[in-house]
Design a protein around this motif. Structure first.
Motif, PDB file in Angstrom:
ATOM      1  N   GLY A  33       0.791  -1.223   0.000  1.00  0.00           N
ATOM      2  CA  GLY A  33       0.000   0.000   0.000  1.00  0.00           C
ATOM      3  C   GLY A  33       0.823   1.273   0.000  1.00  0.00           C
ATOM      4  N   GLN A  34       2.059   1.200   0.457  1.00  0.00           N
ATOM      5  CA  GLN A  34       2.927   2.380   0.543  1.00  0.00           C
ATOM      6  C   GLN A  34       3.919   2.470  -0.622  1.00  0.00           C
ATOM      7  OE1 GLN A  34       2.285   4.635   2.946  1.00  0.00           O
ATOM      8  NE2 GLN A  34       0.610   3.234   3.428  1.00  0.00           N
ATOM      9  N   ALA A  35       3.804   1.561  -1.572  1.00  0.00           N
ATOM     10  CA  ALA A  35       4.761   1.521  -2.688  1.00  0.00           C
ATOM     11  C   ALA A  35       4.310   2.455  -3.805  1.00  0.00           C
ATOM     12  CB  ALA A  35       4.916   0.097  -3.193  1.00  0.00           C
ATOM     13  N   SER A  36       4.440   3.737  -3.578  1.00  0.00           N
ATOM     14  CA  SER A  36       4.065   4.733  -4.585  1.00  0.00           C
ATOM     15  C   SER A  36       5.173   4.873  -5.624  1.00  0.00           C
ATOM     16  CB  SER A  36       3.832   6.081  -3.910  1.00  0.00           C
ATOM     17  OG  SER A  36       5.054   6.570  -3.371  1.00  0.00           O
ATOM     18  N   PHE A  37       4.809   5.428  -6.764  1.00  0.00           N
ATOM     19  CA  PHE A  37       5.823   5.709  -7.779  1.00  0.00           C
ATOM     20  C   PHE A  37       6.879   6.656  -7.216  1.00  0.00           C
ATOM     21  CE2 PHE A  37       3.865   4.755 -12.239  1.00  0.00           C
ATOM     22  CZ  PHE A  37       3.699   3.434 -11.879  1.00  0.00           C
ATOM     23  N   GLY A  38       6.475   7.587  -6.357  1.00  0.00           N
ATOM     24  CA  GLY A  38       7.433   8.524  -5.760  1.00  0.00           C
ATOM     25  C   GLY A  38       8.489   7.806  -4.933  1.00  0.00           C
ATOM     26  N   LYS A  59       0.638   1.213 -12.278  1.00  0.00           N
ATOM     27  CA  LYS A  59       1.107   0.418 -11.156  1.00  0.00           C
ATOM     28  C   LYS A  59       0.853  -1.072 -11.380  1.00  0.00           C
ATOM     29  CE  LYS A  59       1.274   0.088  -6.154  1.00  0.00           C
ATOM     30  NZ  LYS A  59       0.840   0.622  -4.854  1.00  0.00           N
ATOM     31  N   SER A  60      -0.287  -1.412 -11.985  1.00  0.00           N
ATOM     32  CA  SER A  60      -0.599  -2.835 -12.180  1.00  0.00           C
ATOM     33  C   SER A  60       0.432  -3.511 -13.086  1.00  0.00           C
ATOM     34  CB  SER A  60      -2.009  -3.028 -12.728  1.00  0.00           C
ATOM     35  OG  SER A  60      -2.138  -2.406 -13.987  1.00  0.00           O
ATOM     36  N   GLU A  61       0.889  -2.818 -14.113  1.00  0.00           N
ATOM     37  CA  GLU A  61       1.911  -3.412 -14.986  1.00  0.00           C
ATOM     38  C   GLU A  61       3.241  -3.550 -14.249  1.00  0.00           C
ATOM     39  OE1 GLU A  61       4.284  -2.769 -19.205  1.00  0.00           O
ATOM     40  OE2 GLU A  61       2.498  -1.548 -18.823  1.00  0.00           O
ATOM     41  N   ILE A  63       3.586  -3.929 -10.970  1.00  0.00           N
ATOM     42  CA  ILE A  63       3.423  -5.009  -9.992  1.00  0.00           C
ATOM     43  C   ILE A  63       3.520  -6.366 -10.687  1.00  0.00           C
ATOM     44  CG2 ILE A  63       1.820  -6.076  -8.350  1.00  0.00           C
ATOM     45  CD1 ILE A  63       3.285  -3.461  -7.408  1.00  0.00           C
ATOM     46  N   GLN A  64       2.937  -6.484 -11.870  1.00  0.00           N
ATOM     47  CA  GLN A  64       3.046  -7.741 -12.624  1.00  0.00           C
ATOM     48  C   GLN A  64       4.514  -8.032 -12.943  1.00  0.00           C
ATOM     49  OE1 GLN A  64       0.345  -9.990 -13.542  1.00  0.00           O
ATOM     50  NE2 GLN A  64       2.244 -11.170 -13.584  1.00  0.00           N
ATOM     51  N   ALA A  65       5.270  -6.997 -13.301  1.00  0.00           N
ATOM     52  CA  ALA A  65       6.698  -7.184 -13.587  1.00  0.00           C
ATOM     53  C   ALA A  65       7.451  -7.611 -12.333  1.00  0.00           C
ATOM     54  CB  ALA A  65       7.292  -5.898 -14.156  1.00  0.00           C
ATOM     55  N   VAL A  66       7.060  -7.089 -11.175  1.00  0.00           N
ATOM     56  CA  VAL A  66       7.684  -7.502  -9.911  1.00  0.00           C
ATOM     57  C   VAL A  66       7.423  -8.976  -9.665  1.00  0.00           C
ATOM     58  CG1 VAL A  66       7.528  -7.267  -7.389  1.00  0.00           C
ATOM     59  CG2 VAL A  66       7.721  -5.228  -8.824  1.00  0.00           C
ATOM     60  N   VAL A  67       6.162  -9.404  -9.812  1.00  0.00           N
ATOM     61  CA  VAL A  67       5.810 -10.814  -9.607  1.00  0.00           C
ATOM     62  C   VAL A  67       6.574 -11.703 -10.579  1.00  0.00           C
ATOM     63  CG1 VAL A  67       3.928 -12.495  -9.822  1.00  0.00           C
ATOM     64  CG2 VAL A  67       3.553 -10.350  -8.597  1.00  0.00           C
ATOM     65  N   ASP A  68       6.562 -11.332 -11.856  1.00  0.00           N
ATOM     66  CA  ASP A  68       7.253 -12.141 -12.870  1.00  0.00           C
ATOM     67  C   ASP A  68       8.749 -12.235 -12.586  1.00  0.00           C
ATOM     68  OD1 ASP A  68       4.779 -12.405 -14.107  1.00  0.00           O
ATOM     69  OD2 ASP A  68       5.214 -10.946 -15.686  1.00  0.00           O
ATOM     70  N   THR A  69       9.347 -11.131 -12.165  1.00  0.00           N
ATOM     71  CA  THR A  69      10.780 -11.123 -11.859  1.00  0.00           C
ATOM     72  C   THR A  69      11.087 -11.979 -10.641  1.00  0.00           C
ATOM     73  OG1 THR A  69      11.084  -8.940 -12.848  1.00  0.00           O
ATOM     74  CG2 THR A  69      12.728  -9.639 -11.220  1.00  0.00           C
ATOM     75  N   ALA A  70      10.304 -11.823  -9.576  1.00  0.00           N
ATOM     76  CA  ALA A  70      10.553 -12.597  -8.359  1.00  0.00           C
ATOM     77  C   ALA A  70      10.410 -14.092  -8.622  1.00  0.00           C
ATOM     78  CB  ALA A  70       9.604 -12.154  -7.243  1.00  0.00           C
ATOM     79  N   GLY A 119      -1.884  -7.418  -0.429  1.00  0.00           N
ATOM     80  CA  GLY A 119      -2.353  -6.097  -0.851  1.00  0.00           C
ATOM     81  C   GLY A 119      -3.313  -6.114  -2.018  1.00  0.00           C
ATOM     82  N   THR A 120      -3.354  -7.213  -2.738  1.00  0.00           N
ATOM     83  CA  THR A 120      -4.245  -7.314  -3.892  1.00  0.00           C
ATOM     84  C   THR A 120      -5.338  -8.347  -3.669  1.00  0.00           C
ATOM     85  OG1 THR A 120      -2.789  -8.930  -4.961  1.00  0.00           O
ATOM     86  CG2 THR A 120      -2.450  -6.612  -5.532  1.00  0.00           C
ATOM     87  N   ARG A 121      -5.673  -8.585  -2.407  1.00  0.00           N
ATOM     88  CA  ARG A 121      -6.714  -9.562  -2.051  1.00  0.00           C
ATOM     89  C   ARG A 121      -6.412 -10.931  -2.626  1.00  0.00           C
ATOM     90  NH1 ARG A 121     -11.845  -5.872  -3.390  1.00  0.00           N
ATOM     91  NH2 ARG A 121     -11.267  -4.140  -2.084  1.00  0.00           N
ATOM     92  N   GLY A 122      -5.299 -11.474  -2.196  1.00  0.00           N
ATOM     93  CA  GLY A 122      -4.930 -12.825  -2.610  1.00  0.00           C
ATOM     94  C   GLY A 122      -4.363 -12.912  -4.010  1.00  0.00           C
TER      95      GLY A 122
END
Length: 196
Positions: A33-38, A59-61, A63-70, A119-122
């Protein structure tokens, strides 16, 4: 203007990777919730949030890149250990040990994934490739067909395995190697053929 998928230069690819790495760290440290672009731009040392918007639609794109990378980093970390295993039982042990080693070595990746799921409801709105539990279920089925594993419900065993591994994500002071040894012994006994 945003960079299209096919038009990315090596510099653009490197910049995207830098932004994703910063996002992983910020999400792990501050929460989804605190992961702003800033915050992400500041952590990445970028002069403006527009550099993030240039590389990601929103942000959704990102976050998807974060998931894919992890998940991609986890798979790359684990693959050599799994490939070196000779039998299904060896592969099961290697899978458990590699998961725990990755969690130990890359805690920010794990915390970021936990934060995103929470943060994204599961994980709603985020695409996860083949889930680890589904892959484990197929692995157990194949091991049963080959006679290495006893008769049991592959779905229940796969969910139990993933739950036992994933629980470590919420245990910051766990001894990963000791935990892995216990899980290897537990799941070897629970799955091996000839056990009642």
């Amino acid at each position: 203007m945003q960079v299209s998928e096919g038009a990315r230069s090596p510099a653009a690819v490197a910049r995207r990777a830098q932004i994703v790495a910063a996002a992983i760290e910020v999400i792990a440290e501050a929460g989804y919730g605190q992961a702003s672009f800033g915050r992400i731009a500041e952590h990445a040392g970028l002069s403006s949030t527009r550099l993030i918007s240039y590389h990601f639609k929103g942000k959704s794109e990102l976050i998807q890149a974060v998931v894919d990378t992890a998940l991609g980093d986890a798979a790359a970390f684990m693959r050599p250990r799994l490939d070196a295993a000779a039998t299904r039982r060896d592969t099961l042990a290697a899978y458990i040990e590699a998961n725990l080693a990755f969690m130990r070595d890359r805690p920010a990746h794990i915390r970021a994934l936990v934060e995103i799921i929470g943060g994204t409801r599961g994980g709603e709105g985020v695409a996860f490739s083949d889930t680890p539990a589904a892959m484990a279920q197929e692995f157990f089925r194949a091991g049963q067909a080959e006679g290495e594993f006893r008769a049991f419900d592959p779905h229940v065993m796969a969910v139990s395995l993933r739950a036992a591994i994933d629980a470590v994500a919420t245990m910051p002071d766990v001894d990963h190697a000791a935990y892995a040894r216990e899980l290897v012994e537990l799941f070897d006994r629970a799955t091996r053929a000839g056990e009642s």
